[in-house]
Design a protein around this motif. Structure first.
Motif, short mmCIF file in Angstrom:
data_model
loop_
_atom_site.label_atom_id
_atom_site.label_comp_id
_atom_site.label_asym_id
_atom_site.label_seq_id
_atom_site.Cartn_x
_atom_site.Cartn_y
_atom_site.Cartn_z
N GLY A 238 1.04 -0.95 0.04
CA GLY A 238 0.15 -0.14 0.02
C GLY A 238 1.28 1.21 -0.03
N THR A 239 0.46 2.36 -1.05
CA THR A 239 1.17 3.28 -1.23
C THR A 239 0.66 4.41 -0.87
OG1 THR A 239 2.93 2.31 -2.64
CG2 THR A 239 2.98 4.33 -2.10
N PHE A 240 1.10 5.51 -0.13
CA PHE A 240 0.80 6.95 0.14
C PHE A 240 1.92 7.99 1.16
CE2 PHE A 240 1.63 6.37 4.84
CZ PHE A 240 1.90 5.99 5.64
N GLY A 241 1.62 8.93 0.92
CA GLY A 241 2.86 9.78 0.91
C GLY A 241 1.98 10.89 0.85
N HIS A 242 3.33 12.43 0.24
CA HIS A 242 3.70 13.24 0.79
C HIS A 242 3.87 13.84 -1.14
CE1 HIS A 242 3.43 12.73 4.80
NE2 HIS A 242 4.88 12.48 4.90
N ALA A 243 1.92 13.90 -1.62
CA ALA A 243 2.67 13.31 -2.80
C ALA A 243 3.16 15.24 -3.62
CB ALA A 243 0.66 13.69 -3.57
N GLY A 244 2.73 15.92 -2.92
CA GLY A 244 3.45 17.72 -3.39
C GLY A 244 4.68 17.48 -3.26
N ASP A 245 5.39 17.36 -2.25
CA ASP A 245 6.80 17.09 -2.29
C ASP A 245 7.59 15.37 -2.87
OD1 ASP A 245 6.47 17.47 1.35
OD2 ASP A 245 6.59 15.74 0.58
N GLY A 246 7.28 14.78 -3.30
CA GLY A 246 7.12 12.92 -4.04
C GLY A 246 7.52 12.51 -3.00
N ASN A 247 7.49 12.29 -1.87
CA ASN A 247 8.28 11.83 -0.65
C ASN A 247 6.88 10.73 -0.30
OD1 ASN A 247 8.41 12.68 3.14
ND2 ASN A 247 9.18 10.85 1.75
N LEU A 248 6.91 9.49 -0.87
CA LEU A 248 6.06 8.15 -0.88
C LEU A 248 6.31 7.81 -0.22
CD1 LEU A 248 5.18 8.28 -4.46
CD2 LEU A 248 4.04 9.24 -3.25
N HIS A 249 5.78 6.81 0.75
CA HIS A 249 6.01 5.98 1.91
C HIS A 249 5.34 4.43 1.33
CE1 HIS A 249 7.53 8.39 4.67
NE2 HIS A 249 6.36 9.28 4.76
N PRO A 250 6.53 3.53 0.29
CA PRO A 250 5.67 2.34 -0.19
C PRO A 250 5.48 1.18 0.86
CG PRO A 250 7.77 2.56 -1.34
CD PRO A 250 7.17 3.80 -0.13
N THR A 251 4.83 0.81 1.67
CA THR A 251 4.35 -0.06 2.59
C THR A 251 4.35 -1.60 2.13
OG1 THR A 251 3.94 2.26 4.16
CG2 THR A 251 3.78 -0.17 4.69
N VAL A 252 5.00 -2.33 2.25
CA VAL A 252 4.94 -3.88 2.19
C VAL A 252 4.10 -5.03 3.07
CG1 VAL A 252 5.83 -5.67 1.76
CG2 VAL A 252 7.39 -4.08 0.56
N LEU A 253 3.59 -5.20 3.53
CA LEU A 253 2.38 -5.73 4.25
C LEU A 253 3.08 -7.47 4.23
CD1 LEU A 253 -0.99 -3.88 4.14
CD2 LEU A 253 1.39 -3.42 4.94
N CYS A 254 3.72 -7.58 5.42
CA CYS A 254 4.52 -8.89 5.50
C CYS A 254 4.09 -9.97 6.85
CB CYS A 254 5.93 -8.92 4.94
SG CYS A 254 6.74 -7.56 5.56
N ASP A 255 4.82 -10.47 6.61
CA ASP A 255 5.17 -11.77 7.92
C ASP A 255 6.59 -11.78 8.33
OD1 ASP A 255 5.30 -13.49 10.10
OD2 ASP A 255 3.47 -14.12 9.54
N GLU A 256 7.10 -11.36 9.18
CA GLU A 256 8.57 -11.37 9.62
C GLU A 256 8.91 -12.74 9.73
OE1 GLU A 256 10.23 -10.11 13.72
OE2 GLU A 256 8.58 -8.36 12.30
N ARG A 257 8.28 -14.05 9.75
CA ARG A 257 8.55 -15.10 10.07
C ARG A 257 8.66 -16.15 9.04
NH1 ARG A 257 3.95 -16.04 13.99
NH2 ARG A 257 2.58 -14.24 12.35
N ASN A 258 8.60 -15.00 7.76
CA ASN A 258 8.45 -15.79 6.39
C ASN A 258 9.69 -15.50 5.62
OD1 ASN A 258 8.16 -16.31 3.99
ND2 ASN A 258 5.34 -16.69 3.90
N HIS A 259 10.71 -15.74 5.67
CA HIS A 259 11.83 -15.61 6.05
C HIS A 259 12.08 -15.72 4.02
CE1 HIS A 259 13.50 -15.98 9.34
NE2 HIS A 259 13.01 -16.78 9.50
N ASP A 260 10.97 -16.13 3.32
CA ASP A 260 10.96 -16.42 1.56
C ASP A 260 10.32 -14.52 1.78
OD1 ASP A 260 11.56 -16.89 -1.14
OD2 ASP A 260 8.48 -16.59 -0.70
N GLU A 261 9.19 -14.25 2.21
CA GLU A 261 8.79 -13.10 2.02
C GLU A 261 9.67 -11.71 2.50
OE1 GLU A 261 3.95 -11.39 2.87
OE2 GLU A 261 5.02 -12.20 4.29
N MET A 262 10.35 -12.36 3.31
CA MET A 262 10.89 -10.89 3.83
C MET A 262 12.12 -10.55 2.28
SD MET A 262 9.58 -10.17 5.82
CE MET A 262 10.53 -8.87 6.24
#
Lengths: 477, 433
Positions: free
Chosen positions: A368-392
């Motif tokens: 999911g990505t949200f952020g400060h469009a006006g200054d080009g500063n985006l926060h792409p956010t990966v939703l995952c599970d740190e126990r899943n090493h492959d996903e990490m």
């Protein structure tokens, strides 16, 4: 191992309740808000004065303990994680607002003052402190300065650096330093102040901050617009700027985030929309009215799918609610939330969204990505599970490729979170070997003993020293 | 939620769910909402710190040490952090579970065990015994005594606790339970049949509150059924870490109320309401999920109920008083009920509601917490009283007997002019005889 004598000395100088060394205390001061990085310090101190900071530094130097300054630990790049153990120096008990100077429009505070407390204190006097990091309810001014924190108002009002007028602090050689002050103009010598802002606790420990205050805007207009594709949203951002309007806020959310927010709060967001823009213009009433009309015209011109305008403050708050809920909505989806900080020139906004979407599909990740469009500063956010090493591993590959692109486009690997531990490799790519050499020399000249916050920003990865980092992953590896 | 194999150093029975703990992203948004972090400034006394300790135990990085136990009990369980948490972590519930674990790791001595079991497993489960015991000995002194005995080995008593327990007690009337008719008819056009869940502390210490609650319900057109067999909701047991007895009580009350053929189950005690609404979690492994869902769908706090159904205001008397409202943690944080009590207050003709700053900040009562940590409780309370004083209201309104006791005591101690009243007493005043 820290010696019992050193602990005794610390207790003498700082008082017993300001020196913690039980395992339970060490465990909970070995992290900040960065996923997957955790390392135990050997002792934690809470100085309550500049003299105590100095005393703690002297003992750390004598004992050869790395020294890591810290505020509330809301950082998102691992900057205050004591990767080589040692002493964590928490500045939250130095939390007095020393002065609000209405003639010079400045406030002078200790580093542990909570950002929102400063905002409220100056607002009570009819003044405005604009930097507003997302964590402002708990982050400290000292932490904001050390990380050069940004926020939602960055586009028009700038970031923490733009408000720091003066600093007092202690350098690693235990000398007291004063740089800048209340004078609006000051070109005496090298700009140490600007070097310390954003230095992430590697060059000195800030013990007093003087910030600039401004008159608050008298009026504000809020828009919420939806778009059928992200490209149009990006175009709206570019055209508003091209129309010579600098909104105070121009925030974006993508489809994934819109849907997560709707799942969470059920406020009736249109799930089929590709993007949402939250736009606010503020200032004096007459120009605000004019700018609002222009913003509306641009939104209509680019054919935004829906345009909502707030008539009242309550409506403005309800329009802003969706954006404000974004992080919570995403954070609830999965056990681990990797919130990143990719920043591009704003003309590249739409392309960046395209790239994020492409890479999310390629690496089979929920992003999911949200952020400060006006200054080009985006926060792409990966939703995952740190126990899943492959996903990490896929998450790391995702960020690797994304940052590659961001750098190609002239962007930066951090708009507001800092480099810390998480993005050392990327920084080297951004500023090149020469840039890293100069930074190292600067660090060397401030801190020849390597006392302060070792292992951060540009220092090479040290597998042996960092082997105790939490298992699982580190963002940049 | 699924139980994972990551129980680590926890005992398998009633261990925190690792998923719940892992969900914490350590953002720190909970810190400014936590009364114990405000008191100590110490990370391990914050929700983020407490969850990190639980995680360390689950990951075998830490034994279930004395400090973990200490933090579990030092948490007020006010749930303010739950409201603030972006990821939905329930640090308070995790600490409740840790309290339960701590009895395994640190068993009480024989005397302490006997007392604890007597209070939790004999007195609080038997309304008759509780009411009889109440007359000569008084509940809070009992709980205080229990605490004294349990901590005899590490006696670091603030000398004030006994005086505080004594000073908190309102003058006692006869418990309400035996006086309430089991069925009270609806007045005017009937709107439904309500099961009234009478709380232990309400019947023992504040019978006038529940007397007004049933009066208001009847006046509003509801037939009120108050099953005399109702037992304690189980909240004290959860708070003290006795999950087994809590489950037995929950199962009993669930079956009792489902058998009453009522449309709703209403309570005027925020603590009971929160516990009733959590039966689903407490009983997740023991009860029929359909019946649990049926029960949960009926449970309402009285203010939530009246606000949703719409208050009949015709004929209400004027109450010309200025009031301020303290939000009980178990109402605003545990149940998410914040606007409804205000809505009801505003619908009383003549009443002026003056908002206090930090109305949802805990009062420092928190069941027996206020006695165990009397000095800290006093500091939390002082912050609340300052905010109350600033409003210059005549009446301090709340909706939970624990807050009621603490606030009334604090107001008296500070020599403040405010009366403390339950929301239903105010509404009751507006209803003509």
């Amino acid at each position: 191992m820290i010696s019992q004598t050193a602990i005794k000395h610390l207790q003498e100088k700082l008082g017993e309740k300001n020196v913690l060394h039980e395992k339970e205390d060490l465990l909970v001061l070995g992290y900040d808000s960065t996923p997957g990085v955790h390392h135990l310090p050997e002792v934690v101190v809470y100085p309550t004065s500049t003299e105590q900071v100095l005393a703690a530094m002297e003992i750390a130097a004598r004992e050869g303990l790395p020294l890591v300054p810290r505020g509330s630990g809301t950082g998102l790049s691992g900057g205050s994680v004591p990767v080589r153990g040692g002493m964590v120096l928490t500045l939250t008990r130095m939390n007095r607002i020393l002065e609000i100077d209405e003639e010079n429009l400045t406030a002078t505070v200790e580093p542990g003052v909570i950002t929102l407390d400063l905002f409220n204190a100056v607002a009570a006097k009819g003044l405005f402190y604009p930097p507003d990091p997302g964590s402002q309810k708990i982050s400290t001014i000292g932490g904001n300065v050390a990380e050069n924190a940004g926020g939602l108002r960055g586009l028009k009002y700038g970031v923490t650096r733009d408000y720091v007028m003066g600093l007092k602090g202690i350098l690693p050689d235990r000398s007291l330093i004063t740089t800048g002050g209340k004078s609006v103009k000051d070109v005496a010598g090298y700009g140490f102040k600007d070097l310390l802002v954003g230095s992430e606790g590697t060059l000195g420990i800030i013990t007093e901050v003087t910030v600039k205050l401004v008159p608050p805007p008298r009026d504000k207009r809020t828009f919420l617009a939806y778009f059928n594709d992200v490209r149009t949203a990006g175009e709206a951002v570019s055209r508003i700027i091209a129309a010579r309007i600098i909104p105070s806020t121009m925030e974006i959310m993508d489809r994934e985030t819109i849907n997560c927010v709707e799942d969470y709060v059920k406020i009736g967001l249109p799930r089929q929309m590709a993007a949402l823009l939250l736009i606010e213009v503020d200032g004096h009433p007459a120009p605000v009215a004019e700018e609002a009309a222009e913003v509306r015209r641009v939104l209509e011109q680019v054919k935004a799918a829906e345009i909502h305008v707030a008539e009242t403050a309550e409506q403005a708050a309800s329009l802003a609610a969706a954006r404000r809920t974004a992080l919570s909505a995403l954070a609830r989806v999965s056990p681990t939330t990797l919130l990143e900080d990719a920043t591009v020139p704003r003309s590249r906004l739409a392309e960046t969204f395209g790239e994020i979407e492409r890479l999310a599909a390629k690496f089979k990740l929920k992003v999911g990505t949200f952020g400060h469009a006006g200054d080009g500063n985006l926060h792409p956010t990966v939703l995952c599970d740190e126990r899943n090493h492959d996903e990490m591993a896929r998450a790391h590959a995702f960020y690797n490729e994304l940052y590659e692109k961001v750098l190609d486009w002239g962007g930066t690997v951090s708009g507001e979170h800092g480099i810390g531990l998480a993005k050392k490799e990327y920084l080297a790519r951004q500023i090149g070997a020469g840039g890293v050499r100069v930074m190292k020399r600067i660090k060397q000249s401030f801190d020849p003993e390597g006392l302060l916050n070792p292992g951060k920003i540009f220092e090479d990865h040290d597998p042996e020293a960092e082997q105790h980092l939490e298992e699982g992953f580190r963002v940049s590896h | 939620m699924s139980h994972t194999d990551s129980l680590g150093n926890f005992r398998p029975k009633d261990a925190p769910d690792y998923e719940d703990v892992l969900q914490c992203m350590r953002c720190g948004f909970c810190l400014p909402t936590c009364p114990t972090y405000a008191l100590t400034g110490r990370e391990r006394s914050s929700p983020r710190g407490r969850v990190a300790l639980a995680r360390a135990v689950a990951e075998k990085k830490l034994e279930f040490t004395g400090a973990v136990k200490e933090e579990a009990f030092f948490c007020l369980d006010c749930r303010a952090c739950t409201t603030a948490c972006p990821s939905g972590v329930k640090a308070g519930e995790v600490m409740e579970v840790c309290r339960s674990q701590s009895h395994d790791f640190y068993p009480l001595g024989a005397i302490g065990k006997t007392f604890r079991e007597f209070i939790l497993q004999r007195m609080l489960v038997s309304p008759d015994l509780l009411e009889h015991a109440m007359l000569p000995t008084r509940l809070y002194q009992r709980l205080g005594l229990q605490w004294l005995v349990r901590h005899l080995g590490v006696l670091k008593l603030g000398p004030g606790w006994m005086a505080k327990a004594e000073g908190m007690l309102p003058s006692l009337e006869k418990p309400l339970r035996s006086q309430l008719p089991e069925v009270i008819p609806a007045q005017g056009e009937k709107r439904g049949r309500v099961g009234f869940f009478l709380g232990c502390v309400m019947t023992l210490l504040y019978p006038q509150v529940s007397r007004q609650t049933v009066r208001v319900l009847a006046h509003q057109g509801y037939e009120v059924v108050t099953p005399r067999a109702t037992k304690c909701c189980g909240a004290p047991h959860l708070s003290e870490g006795d999950r087994q007895t809590a489950r037995e009580l929950a199962l009993f009350n669930l079956e009792l109320f489902l058998a009453q053929d009522v449309d709703w189950i209403v309570t005027d005690c925020a603590g009971c309401g929160a516990a009733l609404k959590e039966y689903e979690e407490i009983l997740a492994e023991d009860a029929d999920h359909h019946r649990l869902a049926l029960f949960r769908a009926k449970v309402r706090d009285i203010s939530e109920f009246l606000a949703a159904e719409g208050l009949r205001t015709e004929g209400l008397r004027e109450v010309r008083r200025a009031v301020t409202y303290h939000e009980p943690c178990h109402l605003c944080h545990a149940q998410g009920i914040s606007s409804q009590p205000r809505q009801l207050l505003k619908s009383v003709p003549g009443l002026e509601l003056r908002e206090m700053a930090e109305s949802s900040w805990c009062c420092g009562s928190a069941a027996t917490w206020g006695l165990k940590y009397s000095e800290e409780s006093r500091q939390v309370l002082d912050r609340k009283l300052q905010n109350v004083a600033a409003t210059q209201a005549e009446i301090l309104v709340t909706a939970n007997p624990g807050c009621h006791l603490q606030l009334a005591w604090g107001v008296r101690q500070a020599d403040m002019p405010q009366e403390v009243r339950h929301l239903m007493e105010i509404l009751g005043e507006a209803i003509p005889d």
